[in-house]
Scaffold this motif. Structure first.
Motif, PDB file in Angstrom:
ATOM      1  N   UNK A 106     -33.133   6.960  39.945  1.00 29.67           N
ATOM      2  CA  UNK A 106     -33.672   7.431  38.665  1.00 29.67           C
ATOM      3  C   UNK A 106     -32.686   8.373  37.995  1.00 29.67           C
ATOM      4  N   UNK A 107     -32.110   9.296  38.766  1.00 30.62           N
ATOM      5  CA  UNK A 107     -31.140  10.236  38.195  1.00 30.62           C
ATOM      6  C   UNK A 107     -29.920   9.498  37.657  1.00 30.62           C
ATOM      7  N   UNK A 108     -29.451   8.511  38.416  1.00 31.79           N
ATOM      8  CA  UNK A 108     -28.296   7.738  37.952  1.00 31.79           C
ATOM      9  C   UNK A 108     -28.617   7.002  36.657  1.00 31.79           C
ATOM     10  N   UNK A 109     -29.817   6.438  36.572  1.00 29.12           N
ATOM     11  CA  UNK A 109     -30.218   5.720  35.368  1.00 29.12           C
ATOM     12  C   UNK A 109     -30.288   6.657  34.170  1.00 29.12           C
ATOM     13  N   UNK A 110     -30.917   7.824  34.362  1.00 22.48           N
ATOM     14  CA  UNK A 110     -31.037   8.771  33.251  1.00 22.48           C
ATOM     15  C   UNK A 110     -29.671   9.288  32.815  1.00 22.48           C
ATOM     16  N   UNK A 111     -28.787   9.507  33.787  1.00 21.73           N
ATOM     17  CA  UNK A 111     -27.428   9.944  33.447  1.00 21.73           C
ATOM     18  C   UNK A 111     -26.713   8.885  32.621  1.00 21.73           C
ATOM     19  N   UNK A 112     -26.875   7.617  33.029  1.00 21.43           N
ATOM     20  CA  UNK A 112     -26.252   6.528  32.284  1.00 21.43           C
ATOM     21  C   UNK A 112     -26.828   6.424  30.879  1.00 21.43           C
ATOM     22  N   UNK A 113     -28.151   6.625  30.771  1.00 26.72           N
ATOM     23  CA  UNK A 113     -28.777   6.567  29.456  1.00 26.72           C
ATOM     24  C   UNK A 113     -28.265   7.674  28.547  1.00 26.72           C
ATOM     25  N   UNK A 114     -28.123   8.849  29.126  1.00 25.42           N
ATOM     26  CA  UNK A 114     -27.584   9.950  28.325  1.00 25.42           C
ATOM     27  C   UNK A 114     -26.142   9.651  27.919  1.00 25.42           C
ATOM     28  N   UNK A 115     -25.405   9.041  28.818  1.00 21.04           N
ATOM     29  CA  UNK A 115     -24.031   8.667  28.504  1.00 21.04           C
ATOM     30  C   UNK A 115     -23.968   7.647  27.388  1.00 21.04           C
ATOM     31  N   UNK A 116     -24.950   6.717  27.376  1.00 25.59           N
ATOM     32  CA  UNK A 116     -24.974   5.706  26.320  1.00 25.59           C
ATOM     33  C   UNK A 116     -25.247   6.316  24.957  1.00 25.59           C
ATOM     34  N   UNK A 117     -25.866   7.484  24.952  1.00 27.09           N
ATOM     35  CA  UNK A 117     -26.140   8.142  23.682  1.00 27.09           C
ATOM     36  C   UNK A 117     -24.901   8.852  23.117  1.00 27.09           C
ATOM     37  N   UNK A 118     -23.878   9.010  23.965  1.00 29.03           N
ATOM     38  CA  UNK A 118     -22.751   9.857  23.569  1.00 29.03           C
ATOM     39  C   UNK A 118     -22.081   9.394  22.283  1.00 29.03           C
ATOM     40  N   UNK A 119     -21.946   8.104  22.100  1.00 28.70           N
ATOM     41  CA  UNK A 119     -21.242   7.622  20.919  1.00 28.70           C
ATOM     42  C   UNK A 119     -22.134   7.624  19.681  1.00 28.70           C
TER      43      UNK A 119
ATOM     44  N   UNK B 123     -16.253  15.395  22.312  1.00 27.10           N
ATOM     45  CA  UNK B 123     -16.344  16.782  22.775  1.00 27.10           C
ATOM     46  C   UNK B 123     -16.044  16.843  24.265  1.00 27.10           C
ATOM     47  N   UNK B 124     -15.560  17.982  24.748  1.00 29.30           N
ATOM     48  CA  UNK B 124     -15.330  18.113  26.187  1.00 29.30           C
ATOM     49  C   UNK B 124     -16.634  17.915  26.969  1.00 29.30           C
ATOM     50  N   UNK B 125     -16.550  17.236  28.104  1.00 26.61           N
ATOM     51  CA  UNK B 125     -17.736  17.038  28.934  1.00 26.61           C
ATOM     52  C   UNK B 125     -18.387  18.373  29.281  1.00 26.61           C
ATOM     53  N   UNK B 126     -17.583  19.401  29.471  1.00 21.98           N
ATOM     54  CA  UNK B 126     -18.116  20.720  29.797  1.00 21.98           C
ATOM     55  C   UNK B 126     -19.075  21.200  28.706  1.00 21.98           C
ATOM     56  N   UNK B 127     -18.698  20.998  27.457  1.00 20.64           N
ATOM     57  CA  UNK B 127     -19.539  21.412  26.328  1.00 20.64           C
ATOM     58  C   UNK B 127     -20.798  20.549  26.244  1.00 20.64           C
ATOM     59  N   UNK B 128     -20.605  19.224  26.351  1.00 20.55           N
ATOM     60  CA  UNK B 128     -21.741  18.296  26.222  1.00 20.55           C
ATOM     61  C   UNK B 128     -22.783  18.587  27.288  1.00 20.55           C
ATOM     62  N   UNK B 129     -22.334  18.732  28.530  1.00 22.55           N
ATOM     63  CA  UNK B 129     -23.281  18.990  29.620  1.00 22.55           C
ATOM     64  C   UNK B 129     -23.974  20.343  29.459  1.00 22.55           C
TER      65      UNK B 129
ATOM     66  N   UNK C 195     -19.161  29.844  30.176  1.00 19.94           N
ATOM     67  CA  UNK C 195     -18.541  28.691  30.816  1.00 19.94           C
ATOM     68  C   UNK C 195     -17.064  28.990  31.000  1.00 19.94           C
ATOM     69  N   UNK C 196     -16.508  28.472  32.058  1.00 19.62           N
ATOM     70  CA  UNK C 196     -15.076  28.653  32.315  1.00 19.62           C
ATOM     71  C   UNK C 196     -14.375  27.315  32.159  1.00 19.62           C
ATOM     72  N   UNK C 197     -13.363  27.268  31.315  1.00 18.06           N
ATOM     73  CA  UNK C 197     -12.545  26.074  31.149  1.00 18.06           C
ATOM     74  C   UNK C 197     -11.083  26.447  31.339  1.00 18.06           C
ATOM     75  N   UNK C 198     -10.196  25.486  31.155  1.00 16.22           N
ATOM     76  CA  UNK C 198      -8.772  25.782  31.243  1.00 16.22           C
ATOM     77  C   UNK C 198      -8.298  26.707  30.139  1.00 16.22           C
ATOM     78  N   UNK C 199      -9.072  26.778  29.045  1.00 15.87           N
ATOM     79  CA  UNK C 199      -8.667  27.641  27.922  1.00 15.87           C
ATOM     80  C   UNK C 199      -9.147  29.070  28.098  1.00 15.87           C
ATOM     81  N   UNK C 200     -10.251  29.240  28.840  1.00 10.62           N
ATOM     82  CA  UNK C 200     -10.787  30.585  29.002  1.00 10.62           C
ATOM     83  C   UNK C 200     -12.275  30.558  29.226  1.00 10.62           C
ATOM     84  N   UNK C 201     -12.966  31.591  28.706  1.00 11.94           N
ATOM     85  CA  UNK C 201     -14.415  31.713  28.841  1.00 11.94           C
ATOM     86  C   UNK C 201     -15.080  31.396  27.499  1.00 11.94           C
ATOM     87  N   UNK C 202     -16.218  30.703  27.563  1.00 10.88           N
ATOM     88  CA  UNK C 202     -16.910  30.269  26.341  1.00 10.88           C
ATOM     89  C   UNK C 202     -18.389  30.652  26.404  1.00 10.88           C
TER      90      UNK C 202
END
Length: 447
Positions: free
Chosen positions: A175-188, A257-263, A278-285
């Protein structure tokens, strides 16, 4: 079945043909069958014994003709005679296995329910029950045997649904994999507008510098928690090029958008701020979700539809059902009949009493071929006949609405979709199990 007199074999063959895999009980009157059937050119004999059930040569020949006709309708190659016969015998054996299992299961169909089924069959053939009984007598067919065969088919359908569904297991991980895929399909399709407070951390910074930068982002966070507007804090403390715009990045598709931001903002309400930096390669957000261009991840479009269902059988081909429903559609569009009245009179479905109304349903509630046709219709639109594993449908969309659904509802929808995907494998496994425990004897033709 072996106790039945030979003239009844024709009725049994017709009844057995009503139990195709995954279909609900398919029934037309034996009167119609007797009126349209042609005498077999070959002598009848027993082809197979399945527990106490029989498969006869007449049934095999009838089923071979059905399989060949269906292949031609679908513009598929017709199997050679040997393969065609094997398919027919296998299908009939499978049907007998299910009827045998239903009889042994202890499931019951009461007389009142059986009476309703007989009334529906009579109505579908524009006959009263009394006229149906008279037609059966004229054709030398016993009414009691007719009812008994119909009871078998109802029982077989019930045990098929019960046993197959009990074998379908959907894990939480799936179920989690399916919901993750569904959310991914919404990305575009979804566009997010995010604002940020960025405190940059130089590449290769020492622990002391990292600690200093972390203290700065925590200071910004404290100001936000104290109630200061995000735009004010961003202009004052952010170190990115958008600081003068209050940190607003601007609307972008999720896949840009960066996956970090989207998630991080996936489940935030509009206007919400990430609870922790959040911590990324650029810094803290620190991020604020300003808008979503389309629906929220937890928002779905529900449809209220109704349908008329006809179930093909040995006496009602798919093409006949399609022609009949096309005629219904023409009557409705011409104003000569109402959809709900035709559904009440003719639909072979539990929704018939409600005029075919299926209520409000979310995505994944129906088999794919039905749902695809339904989704393509505008409000008020009526489909062309649609073939599914349950029969042939005429569909009308009554209304649509966007609703916010809870995580529990999303999981329930995911479970339903995944269960549907596993149905065929579970059905095959159940048939294999029935075969492994059954007595099956194949007979040679008499000399």
């Amino acid at each position: 079945m072996s106790a039945f007199p030979r003239p009844v074999f024709r009725v049994l063959a017709l009844a057995a043909a009503l139990a195709f895999p995954h279909a609900a009980v398919l029934a037309q009157t034996a009167a119609r069958a007797a009126a349209t059937a042609t005498p077999p050119k070959t002598a009848d004999y027993i082809v197979a014994v399945v527990n106490s059930e029989l498969v006869t040569e007449v049934e095999v020949q009838q089923r071979m003709s059905q399989i060949a006709a269906e292949a031609q309708r679908n513009q598929a190659p017709v199997p050679d005679a040997a393969a065609l016969r094997q398919q027919a015998v296998d299908a009939l054996v499978n049907e007998r296995l299910q009827i045998s299992a239903a009889r042994d299961s202890g499931l019951k169909v009461d007389d009142a329910e059986l009476d309703r089924a007989v009334e529906n069959i009579a109505s579908m053939n524009k006959l009263s029950v009394a006229q149906l009984r008279q037609r059966l007598r004229q054709d030398g067919l016993d009414y009691g045997t007719f009812r008994s065969n119909l009871r078998d088919q109802i029982l077989a359908q019930r045990i098929r649904e019960r046993e197959v569904q009990s074998r379908i297991k959907v894990s939480d991980g799936e179920i989690e994999d399916y919901l993750t895929a569904q959310r991914g399909n919404q990305a575009s399709r979804l566009e997010l507008n995010i604002a940020q407070v960025l405190v940059r951390v130089p590449e290769g910074a020492s622990d002391a510098v990292v600690a200093e930068k972390k203290a700065r982002i925590e200071q910004a966070q404290a100001r936000l928690k104290a109630g200061e507007p995000f735009a004010v804090v961003a202009k004052d403390m952010s170190e990115d090029s958008n600081r003068e715009r209050g940190g607003e990045i601007g609307g972008r598709a999720m896949d840009r958008l960066p996956d970090l931001f989207v998630n991080a903002v996936r489940f935030l309400p509009v206007g919400g701020v990430t609870p922790q930096p959040l911590r990324s390669g650029a810094g803290f957000h620190l991020l604020k979700l300003l808008s979503r261009a389309e629906s929220n991840p937890g928002e779905v479009t529900q449809t209220r539809a109704r349908h008329i269902l006809l179930r093909p059988s040995a006496q009602l081909s798919v093409e006949d059902a399609q022609r009949r429903l096309s005629d219904f559609r023409g009557q409705i569009l011409a104003g000569k009949a109402r959809f709900e009245d035709l559904a009440r009179e003719y639909s072979e479905d539990g929704s018939a009493a409600a005029g075919g109304d299926l209520g409000w349903t979310s995505p994944g509630s129906f088999v794919p071929e039905f749902e695809s046709a339904m989704n393509a219709l505008p409000k008020g639109g009526i489909s062309q006949p649609v073939v599914s594993r349950f029969g042939v449908h005429l569909i009308q969309v009554l209304d649509r609405r966007d609703v916010q659904v809870s995580p529990e509802q999303l999981r329930s929808q995911a479970r339903a979709v995944l269960s549907e995907r596993k149905y065929n494998d579970a059905y095959t496994a159940w048939l294999d199990e029935l075969r492994s425990h059954a007595f099956i004897e194949m007979r040679e033709p008499p000399l």
